[in-house]
Design a protein around this motif. Structure first.
Motif, mmCIF file in Angstrom:
data_model
loop_
_atom_site.group_PDB
_atom_site.id
_atom_site.type_symbol
_atom_site.label_atom_id
_atom_site.label_comp_id
_atom_site.label_asym_id
_atom_site.label_seq_id
_atom_site.Cartn_x
_atom_site.Cartn_y
_atom_site.Cartn_z
ATOM 1 N N GLY A 114 5.218 7.449 2.552
ATOM 2 C CA GLY A 114 6.556 7.670 2.021
ATOM 3 C C GLY A 114 7.670 7.696 3.046
ATOM 4 O O GLY A 114 8.854 7.678 2.676
ATOM 5 N N LYS A 115 7.361 7.719 4.338
ATOM 6 C CA LYS A 115 8.378 7.775 5.385
ATOM 7 C C LYS A 115 8.596 6.393 5.980
ATOM 8 O O LYS A 115 7.646 5.745 6.429
ATOM 9 N N GLU A 116 9.857 5.936 6.016
ATOM 10 C CA GLU A 116 10.174 4.630 6.570
ATOM 11 C C GLU A 116 10.376 4.723 8.077
ATOM 12 O O GLU A 116 11.075 5.603 8.573
ATOM 13 N N ILE A 117 9.762 3.776 8.818
ATOM 14 C CA ILE A 117 9.849 3.719 10.273
ATOM 15 C C ILE A 117 10.224 2.296 10.681
ATOM 16 O O ILE A 117 9.586 1.330 10.244
ATOM 17 N N LYS A 118 11.253 2.176 11.503
ATOM 18 C CA LYS A 118 11.635 0.870 12.026
ATOM 19 C C LYS A 118 10.654 0.454 13.120
ATOM 20 O O LYS A 118 10.229 1.275 13.934
ATOM 21 N N VAL A 119 10.333 -0.822 13.145
ATOM 22 C CA VAL A 119 9.348 -1.351 14.088
ATOM 23 C C VAL A 119 9.973 -2.465 14.913
ATOM 24 O O VAL A 119 10.576 -3.395 14.364
ATOM 25 N N LYS A 120 9.836 -2.370 16.229
ATOM 26 C CA LYS A 120 10.229 -3.447 17.141
ATOM 27 C C LYS A 120 9.308 -3.374 18.344
ATOM 28 O O LYS A 120 9.339 -2.408 19.102
ATOM 29 N N GLN A 133 8.976 -7.410 14.513
ATOM 30 C CA GLN A 133 9.916 -6.391 14.073
ATOM 31 C C GLN A 133 9.944 -6.305 12.553
ATOM 32 O O GLN A 133 9.478 -7.210 11.859
ATOM 33 N N GLY A 134 10.488 -5.203 12.064
ATOM 34 C CA GLY A 134 10.562 -4.966 10.627
ATOM 35 C C GLY A 134 10.491 -3.481 10.350
ATOM 36 O O GLY A 134 11.055 -2.668 11.097
ATOM 37 N N LYS A 135 9.764 -3.121 9.317
ATOM 38 C CA LYS A 135 9.635 -1.714 8.965
ATOM 39 C C LYS A 135 8.273 -1.446 8.353
ATOM 40 O O LYS A 135 7.610 -2.350 7.831
ATOM 41 N N ILE A 136 7.843 -0.201 8.460
ATOM 42 C CA ILE A 136 6.654 0.265 7.771
ATOM 43 C C ILE A 136 7.024 1.519 6.987
ATOM 44 O O ILE A 136 8.018 2.178 7.282
ATOM 45 N N ILE A 137 6.233 1.818 5.987
ATOM 46 C CA ILE A 137 6.388 3.050 5.217
ATOM 47 C C ILE A 137 5.054 3.776 5.261
ATOM 48 O O ILE A 137 4.059 3.299 4.706
ATOM 49 N N VAL A 138 5.023 4.896 5.974
ATOM 50 C CA VAL A 138 3.794 5.658 6.172
ATOM 51 C C VAL A 138 3.863 6.909 5.313
ATOM 52 O O VAL A 138 4.670 7.809 5.573
ATOM 53 N N SER A 177 0.828 -1.200 0.000
ATOM 54 C CA SER A 177 0.000 0.000 0.000
ATOM 55 C C SER A 177 0.865 1.254 0.000
ATOM 56 O O SER A 177 1.857 1.340 0.732
ATOM 57 N N GLU A 178 0.493 2.241 -0.796
ATOM 58 C CA GLU A 178 1.214 3.510 -0.802
ATOM 59 C C GLU A 178 0.993 4.287 0.486
ATOM 60 O O GLU A 178 1.842 5.083 0.893
ATOM 61 N N GLU A 179 -0.147 4.066 1.137
ATOM 62 C CA GLU A 179 -0.444 4.762 2.395
ATOM 63 C C GLU A 179 0.227 4.103 3.581
ATOM 64 O O GLU A 179 0.706 4.775 4.500
ATOM 65 N N LEU A 180 0.268 2.762 3.592
ATOM 66 C CA LEU A 180 0.865 2.027 4.712
ATOM 67 C C LEU A 180 1.503 0.748 4.191
ATOM 68 O O LEU A 180 0.860 -0.302 4.114
ATOM 69 N N GLY A 181 2.765 0.841 3.796
ATOM 70 C CA GLY A 181 3.514 -0.327 3.381
ATOM 71 C C GLY A 181 4.191 -0.975 4.575
ATOM 72 O O GLY A 181 4.429 -0.332 5.602
#
Length: 386
Positions: free
Chosen positions: A210-216, A203-208, A159-163
């Protein structure tokens, strides 16, 4: 293998046998013998069920509570397929802190701007794709995909909104509804479900946008399969799961009505002590709401705090929960023409409330386990008159 006892409170006597498990309700109290759940998630737990039946429902649902820039955040991803409820793709992201303003002695929850809510039906009749073999189960609907095995569950969104690219790994044994793999939970007179809750590290990453955010963080991975449902028998549900440092749990108390309007109460739940490798089945649960606030999105007052108690054969759970982030709504409707048990006009709300929790579990022998750093969800259902 240790046998556990389960209570279901109803207002009539029934006896039924489901897959070799006999449940007898006499004088309003049912005792059902169930076996502690197996130690590990199995591939069969993840497979699609009831695919060839006219009435069917499968959902694969996962959430992550995680911190970002000092703020609490929540992710939710879900695929729903079948005929009993609308087929759906759900991708949600929300971020704290919770904002409450006060007007004329009334607390009001304010919806944040940093809120992603992607919720849509499948783009075509063949949008859902499913495959399985001896080592994995995979399924997708439009932009959301799951690739699962016994050790980990991967979630991918284009998704372009929430990858996202996320990996879920169970912290220990899954918690099965009714205490046993494949057991049937008859949560209302006309609703029967099979569900497992795998409390996980994620864990992993999301792209909100267009902005990448690390997730843990921590969360849940869940598979529910249903072939019979009557949603409008429900009056209230507090479907709670929480990851603590040293324990994890789920609680499901539901109050409903029989077809003639008589009240019915059902409870299932499980607690797992990670340090001591101890599974504890929940017999009864009480969820007391407090600190009410108005939420304009559904024109209702909702609680922002709860005191929660659970009874087990091994001891007692006491915990406090507080809303940490603005709720994520699944369904909110005002049904003015609906008539249930001779009462017209109803409000139906179904929403996920992120929570932070603390408390303790006191064993019967006096041993106390402090419950710290609790994060999770209260998946709330209310079907009430206007």
């Amino acid at each position: 293998m240790e046998m556990q006892k389960k209570r279901i409170k109803e207002s009539k006597s029934i006896e039924e046998e489901v897959e070799g498990v006999t449940e007898k309700v006499v004088g309003g109290v049912s005792v059902k013998e169930v076996i502690s759940p197996p130690a590990n998630l199995e591939l069969d737990d993840l497979r699609m069920r009831y695919a060839d039946q006219p009435e069917r429902f499968n959902s694969w649902y996962c959430t992550v509570n995680f911190p970002y820039e000092g703020k609490e955040c929540l992710l939710k991803f879900c695929i729903i397929v079948g005929t009993l409820m609308p087929e759906m793709v759900i991708l949600n992201y929300s971020q704290g802190p919770l904002s409450i303003k006060k007007e004329k002695n009334v607390q009001i929850l304010e919806k944040p701007s940093n809120f992603v809510d992607v919720n849509h039906p499948p783009s075509s009749p063949d949008a859902f794709k499913y495959s399985e073999d001896d080592e994995m189960v995979a399924f997708e609907m439009d932009e959301l995909s799951f690739i699962c095995n016994e050790e980990e569950q991967k979630v991918i969104s284009s998704s372009e909104e929430l990858g996202c690219e996320l990996t879920f790994k169970p912290r220990g044994p899954p918690l099965f509804w009714a205490g046993e793999r494949g057991a049937l939970s008859k949560i209302t007179e006309g609703t029967q479900v099979r569900i497992f809750e795998a409390l996980c590290n994620a864990q992993g990453k999301i792209i909100v946008n267009g902005k990448e955010i690390k997730v843990k963080g921590t969360g849940v991975f869940e598979h529910a399969w249903i072939n019979k449902i009557n949603f409008f028998e429900i009056r209230q549900v507090d479907w709670i799961y929480t990851n603590f440092d040293n324990m994890y749990l789920f609680l499901f108390p539901v109050d409903s009505v029989f077809s003639d309007g008589r009240p019915r109460h059902y409870v299932t739940g499980g607690i797992y002590n990670v340090k001591d490798n101890d599974y504890i089945y929940v017999n009864e649960c009480e969820v007391v709401p407090g600190n009410w606030a108005f939420i304009e999105e559904c024109y209702r007052f909702i609680p922002t705090q709860w005191k929660i108690k659970a009874e087990t054969d091994k001891g007692a759970l006491n915990m406090n929960a507080t809303v940490s982030i603005y709720p994520q709504f699944i369904f909110k409707e005002r049904l003015e023409d609906l008539c249930l048990n001779r009462i017209y006009a109803w409000n139906v709300n179904y929403y996920d409330t992120p929570i932070i929790c603390n408390g303790e579990f006191v064993y019967n022998n006096g041993k106390t386990v402090k419950l710290t750093n609790g994060k999770g969800m209260n998946e709330t259902i209310r079907v009430v008159p206007l």
